[in-house]
Each structure stands twice: as C-alpha cells, then as structure tokens.
Design a protein around this motif. Structure first.
Motif, short mmCIF file in Angstrom:
data_model
loop_
_atom_site.label_atom_id
_atom_site.label_comp_id
_atom_site.label_asym_id
_atom_site.label_seq_id
_atom_site.Cartn_x
_atom_site.Cartn_y
_atom_site.Cartn_z
N ILE A 144 0.83 -1.21 0.00
CA ILE A 144 0.00 0.00 0.00
C ILE A 144 0.86 1.26 0.00
O ILE A 144 0.56 2.26 -0.64
CB ILE A 144 -0.99 -0.01 1.18
CG1 ILE A 144 -1.96 -1.18 1.04
CG2 ILE A 144 -1.75 1.30 1.27
CD1 ILE A 144 -2.78 -1.19 -0.24
N ARG A 145 2.01 1.18 0.70
CA ARG A 145 2.89 2.33 0.65
C ARG A 145 3.35 2.59 -0.79
O ARG A 145 3.42 3.74 -1.25
CB ARG A 145 4.09 2.13 1.58
CG ARG A 145 5.17 3.19 1.44
CD ARG A 145 4.63 4.61 1.61
NE ARG A 145 4.20 4.86 2.95
CZ ARG A 145 4.99 5.32 3.93
NH1 ARG A 145 6.25 5.59 3.67
NH2 ARG A 145 4.52 5.52 5.12
N THR A 146 3.61 1.52 -1.52
CA THR A 146 4.02 1.69 -2.92
C THR A 146 2.92 2.39 -3.71
O THR A 146 3.18 3.31 -4.49
CB THR A 146 4.35 0.32 -3.55
OG1 THR A 146 5.29 -0.34 -2.71
CG2 THR A 146 4.91 0.47 -4.94
N LEU A 147 1.67 1.98 -3.48
CA LEU A 147 0.56 2.65 -4.18
C LEU A 147 0.51 4.13 -3.81
O LEU A 147 0.29 4.99 -4.66
CB LEU A 147 -0.78 2.01 -3.81
CG LEU A 147 -1.00 0.55 -4.25
CD1 LEU A 147 -2.43 0.13 -3.97
CD2 LEU A 147 -0.68 0.37 -5.73
N GLU A 148 0.71 4.43 -2.51
CA GLU A 148 0.70 5.84 -2.11
C GLU A 148 1.77 6.63 -2.85
O GLU A 148 1.54 7.76 -3.29
CB GLU A 148 0.93 5.96 -0.59
CG GLU A 148 -0.26 5.52 0.25
CD GLU A 148 -0.02 5.69 1.75
OE1 GLU A 148 -1.01 5.60 2.50
OE2 GLU A 148 1.12 5.90 2.17
N GLU A 149 2.95 6.01 -2.96
CA GLU A 149 4.04 6.70 -3.67
C GLU A 149 3.69 6.89 -5.14
O GLU A 149 3.98 7.93 -5.74
CB GLU A 149 5.35 5.90 -3.55
CG GLU A 149 5.87 5.74 -2.11
CD GLU A 149 6.56 7.00 -1.60
OE1 GLU A 149 6.63 7.99 -2.35
OE2 GLU A 149 7.02 6.98 -0.44
N ILE A 150 3.08 5.89 -5.73
CA ILE A 150 2.70 5.99 -7.15
C ILE A 150 1.69 7.12 -7.33
O ILE A 150 1.83 7.97 -8.22
CB ILE A 150 2.10 4.66 -7.65
CG1 ILE A 150 3.19 3.60 -7.73
CG2 ILE A 150 1.42 4.85 -9.01
CD1 ILE A 150 2.68 2.20 -8.07
N MET A 151 0.69 7.15 -6.46
CA MET A 151 -0.35 8.17 -6.64
C MET A 151 0.16 9.57 -6.33
O MET A 151 -0.40 10.55 -6.80
CB MET A 151 -1.57 7.80 -5.79
CG MET A 151 -2.23 6.53 -6.36
SD MET A 151 -3.77 6.10 -5.59
CE MET A 151 -3.28 5.98 -3.92
N LYS A 152 1.21 9.64 -5.51
CA LYS A 152 1.83 10.93 -5.25
C LYS A 152 2.43 11.48 -6.56
O LYS A 152 2.37 12.67 -6.83
CB LYS A 152 2.94 10.77 -4.20
CG LYS A 152 2.76 11.69 -2.99
CD LYS A 152 4.05 11.82 -2.23
CE LYS A 152 4.14 10.87 -1.06
NZ LYS A 152 5.47 10.83 -0.44
#
Ligand SMILES: Cc1cc2nc3c(=O)[nH]c(=O)nc-3n(C[C@H](O)[C@H](O)[C@H](O)COP(=O)(O)OP(=O)(O)OC[C@H]3O[C@@H](n4cnc5c(N)ncnc54)[C@H](O)[C@@H]3O)c2cc1C
Ligand code: SF4
Ligand code: FES
Lengths: 808, 107
Positions: free
Chosen positions: A16-24
């Motif tokens: 989920i952290r990876t998704l957060e970074e992607i969406m950032k």
C-alpha cells in the motif's frame, strides 16, 4: 482514456505504501486493483505489539481505511487471496474466482511466521505473532488461561512476552542462545536486557531447545531436549519469518530465499515487480519497514517514469532495530560484533543501567548498540549512512549525550537538515521543519499526516515533538498526554503551574492555562480540585461541585440511583453496640441489603439520597470513605490477640494506621492490610500498602493491587518497629500524593517511576523523608469526618440532599 | 409572560434554593425532573433520567451548559437535552421561567 491496469497482491504495509508513492507522482495513471488475504484494510502491523500490550486498539492501527480505497478509486478485495498468476497472458485469479488482467503486477505478499516443526505444534493454543487474528487469540486466551510460553527471545518474542504479561499471564521465554536478541545485541547488553525484563516479571529459560509440545487437544506444556519441561496453556512461536513466495514460485518467478529483484524491484517475469518482505535484493530479504518503504519509493518512481532507466535504483539500506517494550530503551544497528579490524568505544554505567558500544572500522562507524539511553541513535545512524570519517572526532562528538549536561538538550538541535528523524519512513529533519513552517503545523498528528513521520513504529514521536518545539518555539502538546480534551497541558504541567503561580481556584487554573472549554469536564475538574488541595491543603478550599457524586454526597451511588452507606470499623473490629445500631438503622430505613464487605465492614445498600444524613446521624459512626479517593480500609488479621501463629499485634497496628490516615485525599483509592505472620490472612500482598509481621519485625509491601490489574506488592523494606512502618507509609503516601497523576493507583505509579526510585527517595534520602512526613502531617491536620460535617449543617443538608415534591 | 394556550406554570423552587453547579431533584407527581442553575443564573430543567441507563442526572458534575451523568459519564446539554458525541440520544427538556426569584416549569 484507457488507463493502464495495476494489480497489487498483498494488502499490507509495503504494497500500500508503494501505491501511495505511485499516486503521489501521478494520481490517475493506473486503474488499481488490490487483493488481500486478510479481512482488513491496510493496518500498521508493527503496532500489534502495542495492541497486545494494551496501549492502543485494533481500530486505532488502521493506516488506510476503506474510505481511502474508495476515494482513490482502488478496487479492493479483502479476505480473497490471489491463487494463480498467468504471467504470459498477464492475468491473476483469486480464490473467490475473480479474474483481473494487468499491465503491471506487484507482489507484496510479505512473510509467514516460521513455525518450528515440533511434535505437537498443531495443538490448539500454539500460535505465531504476525497478524490481528494472532493478537486477538492471545488477548482471548489470557482471559481463561494463566501460563504462557514464548519460544524465541528475539525482538518479536520479547514484545509478545511483554504483552502477555500486561494481560496478566505468567510468561516463560524460551531461547536457544545464551543471551537475548543475539542478532541485535552483544552478550553484555543482552544480559542487561534480561535483567531489566526479569524485573518486569518475565522468566527466561536460556540455552533451551524445545523437543516437543505436549497436551491433549490443547497444549499443556513444553518438553525440552535436556529432559526438563514446563507447563503452558498458550505457546507463541516467535522464531523468525519466512518470505511468502509460494504463489510467486508457482507462477514461475525466480526466487531463492525470497523473490529475486533487481535495483528497480523487477522480478524475472515481464511487468511483474516485488516489494517488501517477499523480495530479495542483492541477497537480502529485509524484515523491517524502513527498507521496504525505500523499495516502494524506487518502484513507484520506476513504474511512473517515462524513461524508466533515468531514475536511480535501490541500493540497499542501513537498518536498525528498536525494542518496543515500555521502560526499556534498546537500539542496535549495523555491524556491532567486534572483528579483527574493528575497535569499539564502550560506555558502561552500571549505576544508571546504561551501556553504549560504537564499533568503528577503519575511520568509519559501522555499528552500534545503545542500551538504557538511546538518544544518540539518530546521530550514529547518520554517521553510518554517510560513511562519515570519524578518525579526527573525539568521543563526545560521537556520543554527544556523554558530554557534561549534554543529554538535556534534545538531539534534534544538533542535527543537520539532511539527517533522518523517522527511520521507518525515511523523513529528514529538513523535510519535517519545512512542512511545519510551510503548512503551519502545530501537532505531531499533523506532522504525521503531512510527512508520514512517526506513522509506523512511532519511536520518533519525541523527536518530532522536539522539532515542533524547535521550529515553532511553542510548547508542543502531543509529546505528552494532555489531561483531557479541554487542554493540551499534561497533569504534571498543571501541578507545576499551580505550584509556581500559586493558583488557588479551578477557574484560575483554567484561565491562566488557557482551557478550551469554559468550565472543564468530568475529567479535569476532579483532577484540578485534587491538585489544588494537595499543593496547599490549608488554604485551598475543596470545591464539591468538582467532585464525582460519591465524593460530593459521601456515599456510593448504585445503578438505580440509591446509595450505599459504609460506616467505619477500624481494623475490621466491631462491637455489639455498633452492630445493634446498624440493625436498628436497617430496620428503620428499610435498607434492602446488608452485606459484609471485602474490606471487613458492613455495607448498607439501597439507601435513598434524602435519607443519607439521617442514616448517618442515627448510626453515630464515622464515614468509612468507601466512596473516596482516599484511604479506604485497613484490613487486619486477628494476630497475636488470638491466633496461635501470630507473633505481632496486627489489629493494633491496623487500627493505628486507619485512624492516622483516615481522611487524607489521595490520587486514587488506597487500601491497606496488616497480617501478623506470612500466612497473610489479611491479604497484604495485594494492597497499596501491605504489612506482614515476621520474626523480629514487619515487612512492608507496596503497590499491590487485587483489582482490575492484579499485581503483587513489592517488598519495600523490613523494619523492627511500628513507628518505622507508620513513618515509611507516611512518606511514601505523601510522595505518591505529590507525584502521581490523578486516578493513578500506586501499582501503576510504581511501575512508572520504578521501585528503586521509590527506595531512593523514601529510604535513602533522610532529609527528604523527613520533609515528606512533615508535609503529610500538615495535610492530615485538615482531615475531617465528612458525615459529621453534613449532619451538623442544615445548609449543606438542604443544598445537597433536599428533594422537592410539588403538587400539580 | 407569554402564556400560550393552555400552558400552565408550576412553581417548583426559589432560585436561591438552587446552588450553582449542583443539580436539584424535583418531583412533579410522577415526573422526575432535574433543575440546574448555571453559572450565569439561567435555570434549566431536564428529565432526571439519563437516556443511557436512567442515571440520575441531578447527581452529575455540571460544567458550563453540560451535565456529566454520574453512572457512565455521558455528556448532556441541559439547555436542549441533547446527548453529546460520541454518544447519542436526547433527554426530555422542560421550559423554565424565572420571575422574581421564583422558578416555574411551563407545561
Ligand atoms: C508484532 C510485530 C512487530 C513488528 N515491529 C516492527 C518494528 O518495530 N519495526 C519495523 O520496522 N518492523 C516491524 N515489524 C515488521 C513489519 O511489520 C514488516 O516488516 C512489514 O509489515 C512487512 O510489510 P509487507 O508489506 O512486506 O508484508 P505484510 O505487511 O505482511 O503484508 C503482506 C500482506 O499480503 C497478504 N498476502 C499474502 N499472500 C497473499 C495472496 N496470495 N493474495 C493476497 N494477499 C496475500 C498477507 O495476508 C498480508 O496481509 C513487526 C512485525 C510484527 C508482526
Ligand atoms: S496472618 Fe498469621 S497471625 Fe494473622 S491470622 Fe493468619 S495465621 Fe494468624
Ligand atoms: S446512565 Fe447515564 S451514562 Fe449510563
């Protein structure tokens, strides 16, 4: 526009952290689907230790709630693992039969706990410590079982053991090595850790190799290779983790210990990535969040980049560990074992229980262990990350806290902007400071929302608070626990201000300290009232409108609005005259229930409020304070007067104690007991102050509690005379009155400040002890029987007890 | 005093009988009412029974416009009878009039 499809397998911390970074980077780039095996949204696994230890709840550790997924248009399937991946057709299949094609696929399946393949390991009550379910199982088990065994004396095992202790279980920790946390500590610090944890109540079985788990359906014990055995009705295995790579292997990804990835987290299959504990980078599969988050960031940048190769890859991480057990500060990083080419700086202060070891190789710091005082850890980590040349530095510059008075200043002051404050999330001092100034942040919570700092293990919260203070110049609320929702001030600060500014009324306190509500609430009002009277018992008035009903009306309120009257019977001794009066009153006022209490006296239950003053008057006895934050009773055994074992006058001492301390206000209720021999018929071991007669004297036990948090009292001192007992209790109780937070029982207070500290201030500091006793005498001089005061005052009777009946 | 329709005023207490910060119980036949005299001498009345488990609100700690139920600490606004978050509900309130130091409940 067709968006690229991104599928994530594993709804955990790294994924989920990876998704957060992607969406950032690009909010709308992907159409995202997440599959998670666990039936929850993404939660903070690290905090399970804190949930188990009772510091927080499962609801509070959710990192991304369901709303977050919805708002970001992420399709989420919880409780539905992916069971098959077709890397040719680029499709995943879930257990529930959902099929999703992908353009990019991320494996973030984490690890499974490693379960020792022992005979009996499949019995009920044998579990791991990895997820919410395990945590709940332990909490549930603690309700009906007593004895827990934790296999594994590493980080996770010790955190589990501490949690089980908090759940009132007896805990044996079985460890194969000859000292604890051998992967993070050396023998010296491992030994110190053991001593500290033993004093917290853990029992260790070191150099033990488990042979089998015995029991019928449920586990009943452990047998060891050396032939010995122990009883246990809960066994927690915390011996390590095993990357969860079954699905990846089945899907044809190359894997060794974990899924092999390159510097961009690419696996051997096209468009498939792996991140987190299930990934192996340059031979290392990490088991801590900091490196996983770094990986997530690299992966996000790579996946979003137009020209993928332009972004720098992942280079591996310097990791460190901290133990999340309250009262124990342990830090370890890098190569801490002495080698042929290493030299170490060692500091070992046996008085303070502090040990520090910094390992230097060539001219660089390569590893460190800090025990007891970890304030140098951010600085040391930075030196390690930067590969700073320390050959010219003196010791104090490497361990600034060893400088004269150095430990008083927060370590953040000396840090460079690039230094990392939050290790888990890799947030630097500079990033936090600019977020604070640019966005006008004022609480740790806001900093967390904005920068991620302190969002994972929470260990850096104090540093973040220091930074807030440093940057805004303001006092920071979140570093401490506010008294209640009406204020940011902690209990300690309120007391300090009352003392310093000589405040004498609750309105004054609230005004001066900027209370957010006009008149406070049911939490702060009673606390402030207590503190005012504690600070100046002679001049400060009691404010009965700030008291809880029981203490305002001097009786215990029942569920139906009636009250209970408990008259005092000193030392649990009564006589015919008292019993006759009680009987008469019971008849006259039709008291529904008379009951003998655990505190050795008689309760009259179900008295109407308006009858209370008359009941007291007719009884002609004094208030037993059964409702008060004050001394309740002194329970006594019969002792030398009749018992064939008793060698001491327990009744006499009990009565003396009860008479002396009967109307003193304390932060919470205080119970005492006196037994005349170690058979302990008065249960002195579970009282705030418990006295036990022994040959030639008395033993005093403190901090016992027989209630919600069952705790055996600690032996405080052994003395020869009654006078010494009374003086010691007097000094101790006064120290407790002055330093405990309102509603903190002696048991919690002692755990917080430490028994050794109490011995120092009460037993070793002659001057201080005398002063405490003197202040106690002043406070005692103001004690009055509240029943008599009300019986004698028509005005009070009317104000407090009158009921109006109006004819309509 | 605007008496509307058949509304009736019942004298229940003198203001001076009410202590600021301490609720007073009043019984109107079968109705149990708690009277509160607030800091600024406004007087309010609500049913003396907490919506949670019927705790006697007259025995609660009074702070500003709120009373904290003595049984489980629900917080209730005595001016409108509303239970405050995180709990929910409301308690019946009564119209009160004060005239020349006498407190009336208007029904
Ligand atoms: C009690 C405890 C305390 C800890 N304390 C610390 C600490 O203080 N500091 C620190 O840095 N780290 C700590 N850790 C470790 C840290 O929690 C982990 O390193 C981190 O959670 C790993 O993240 P991850 O995303 O790789 O795996 P996870 O968080 O485990 O997420 C993986 C998820 O994938 C799911 N999954 C697996 N297979 C499938 C499938 N086929 N389909 C769908 N879903 C699947 C799993 O159910 C799981 O929910 C602690 C761990 C525990 C258990
Ligand atoms: S504690 Fe000892 S002295 Fe007291 S009653 Fe029990 S046996 Fe007798
Ligand atoms: S009865 Fe009022 S809070 Fe429970």
């Amino acid at each position: 526009m067709m968006r690229e499809k991104l599928v994530l397998i594993g709804n955990g911390m790294a994924g989920i952290r990876t998704l957060e970074e992607i969406m950032k980077i690009d909010k709308d780039r992907f159409e995202i689907t997440v599959f998670g095996e666990e039936p929850y949204p993404n939660y903070n696994r690290i905090m399970l230790s804190k949930v188990l230890q009772g510091d927080t709840s499962v609801d509070d550790i959710v990192l991304n709630d369901y709303v977050w997924y919805a708002e970001n248009q992420i399709e989420l399937h919880t409780g539905d693992p992916v069971v098959k991946v077709d890397t040719k057709k680029q499709v995943v299949y879930s257990e529930n039969g959902i099929k999703r094609p992908y353009d990019k696929l991320i494996f973030a399946t984490g690890s499974n706990p490693f379960m020792l393949p022992l005979p009996g390991a499949d019995k009920e009550g044998v579990i791991a410590f990895r997820n919410i379910k395990d945590t709940e199982t332990m909490i549930e088990a603690a309700k009906s079982y007593k004895k827990a065994a934790v296999i594994g004396g590493g980080l996770l095992g010790l955190e589990a053991a501490r949690g089980l202790l908090n759940l009132n279980m007896e805990v044996d920790v079985i460890h194969i090595s000859d000292y604890l946390m051998e992967r993070q500590l050396d023998a010296q610090s491992g030994k110190m850790l053991r001593q500290e944890l033993e004093s917290q109540g853990m029992n260790f079985l070191l150099e033990k190799n488990t042979d089998s788990i015995v029991g019928n359906k449920r586990v009943e014990g452990l047998r060891f290779k050396d032939g010995t055995s122990i009883d246990a009705d809960l066994v927690v295995m915390a011996v390590g983790i095993k990357p969860n790579i079954d699905l990846a292997k089945k899907s044809g990804l190359k894997a060794e210990r974990a899924i092999l990835v390159d510097d961009y987290m690419q696996t051997s299959a096209k468009n498939v990535y792996a991140v987190g504990e299930c990934a192996e980078h340059r031979g290392i599969a990490y088991g801590l969040v900091a490196p996983l988050y770094e990986q997530g960031k690299v992966l996000a940048e790579h996946i979003c980049a137009e020209e993928p190769s332009t972004v720098p890859g992942y280079q591996g991480s310097v990791v460190y560990t901290q133990l999340k057990v309250s009262g124990v500060d342990v830090f370890s990083a890098g190569k801490f074992v002495d080698g042929e080419n290493t030299k170490a700086i060692r500091v070992h202060d046996e008085f303070e229980g502090v040990y520090k070891k910094v390992v230097v190789e060539g001219d660089k710091v390569v590893g460190a262990i800090l025990f007891g005082d970890t304030s140098d850890s951010p600085r040391l980590l930075q030196m390690m990350r930067d590969g700073q040349d320390v050959s010219e530095m003196d010791k104090v510059a490497i361990l600034p806290s060893e400088a004269e008075g150095g430990s008083k200043e927060s370590p953040v002051v000396a840090m460079a902007d690039s230094e990392i404050i939050c290790g888990c999330n890799g947030v630097s001092k500079g990033a936090i400071c600019s977020a604070i100034t640019d966005q006008g942040l004022s609480t740790v919570e806001e900093v967390k929302q904005c920068t991620n700092a302190s969002r994972s293990c929470g260990g850096c919260k104090p540093l973040v608070a220091d930074l807030l203070e440093l940057t805004t110049g303001a006092e920071v609320a979140n570093a401490k626990e506010p008294m209640c929702g009406c204020t940011d001030h902690s209990h300690e600060e309120v007391v300090e201000q009352i003392r310093e500014l000589g405040l004498s009324h609750r309105r004054e306190v609230m005004n001066v300290l900027g209370w957010e509500s006009d008149e406070g609430c049911s939490k702060c009002r009673p606390a402030i009232n207590y503190y005012l009277k504690m600070v100046d018992p002679i001049n400060n008035e009691d404010d009965h409108t700030s008291r809880f009903v029981n203490e305002r009306l001097h009786a215990n309120i029942n569920h139906n609005g009636t009250f209970t009257v408990v008259p005092r019977m000193y030392g649990g001794v009564t006589n015919a005259d008292q019993l006759r009066k009680i009987a008469d009153v019971a008849e006259k006022y039709e008291v529904p229930l008379l009951k003998v209490t655990g505190g050795q006296r008689i309760d009259l239950f179900g008295v109407e409020k308006e009858d209370l003053p008359n009941v007291w008057e007719d009884l002609g006895m004094r208030s037993g304070s059964a409702y008060a934050k004050a001394l309740r009773t002194v329970k006594t055994c019969v002792g030398e007067q009749f018992c064939r074992f008793g060698t001491q006058d327990s009744i006499g001492l009990g009565i003396e104690l009860e008479k002396k301390f009967e109307y003193i206000n304390t932060p919470h209720k205080v119970k005492m007991a006196v037994s005349a021999c170690p058979r302990n018929c008065a249960e002195s071991g579970i009282k705030d102050f418990g006295v036990v007669g022994v040959d030639g004297g008395w033993e005093l036990y403190v901090g016992g509690n027989g209630g919600v948090d069952l705790r055996g009292g600690d032996l405080f001192v052994k003395v020869e005379t009654k006078e010494e007992i009374i003086d010691t209790i007097s000094a101790f109780m006064q120290y407790y009155r002055e330093n405990a937070r309102y509603l903190e029982r002696t048991s919690h207070f002692i755990e917080r400040v430490g028994l050794d500290h109490m011995k120092k201030v009460i037993l070793e500091d002659e001057q201080g002890r005398k002063a405490l006793i003197e202040r106690m005498e002043v406070a005692l001089s103001t004690g009055k029987d509240p029943w008599k005061e009300i019986v004698d005052s028509e005005e009070k009777k009317k104000e407090l007890f009158e009921k109006k009946s109006v004819e309509v | 005093m605007g008496k509307v329709g058949s509304a009736k005023r019942i004298e229940v207490a003198k203001v001076e009988d009410l202590a600021v910060g301490v609720g007073k119980r009043v019984e109107l036949q079968d109705e149990k009412i708690a009277l509160f005299r607030l800091n600024d001498d406004r007087v309010h009345a609500v049913q003396n029974s907490c919506p949670h488990k019927q705790g006697p609100l007259s025995e609660g700690i009074v702070s500003g416009d709120h009373v904290f139920c003595p049984l489980h600490d629900w917080k209730i606004d005595v001016t409108d009878g509303m239970v405050q978050a995180p709990d929910e509900g409301c308690v019946k309130r009564y119209d009160v009039e004060v005239e020349n130091g006498t407190v009336y409940i208007v029904k």
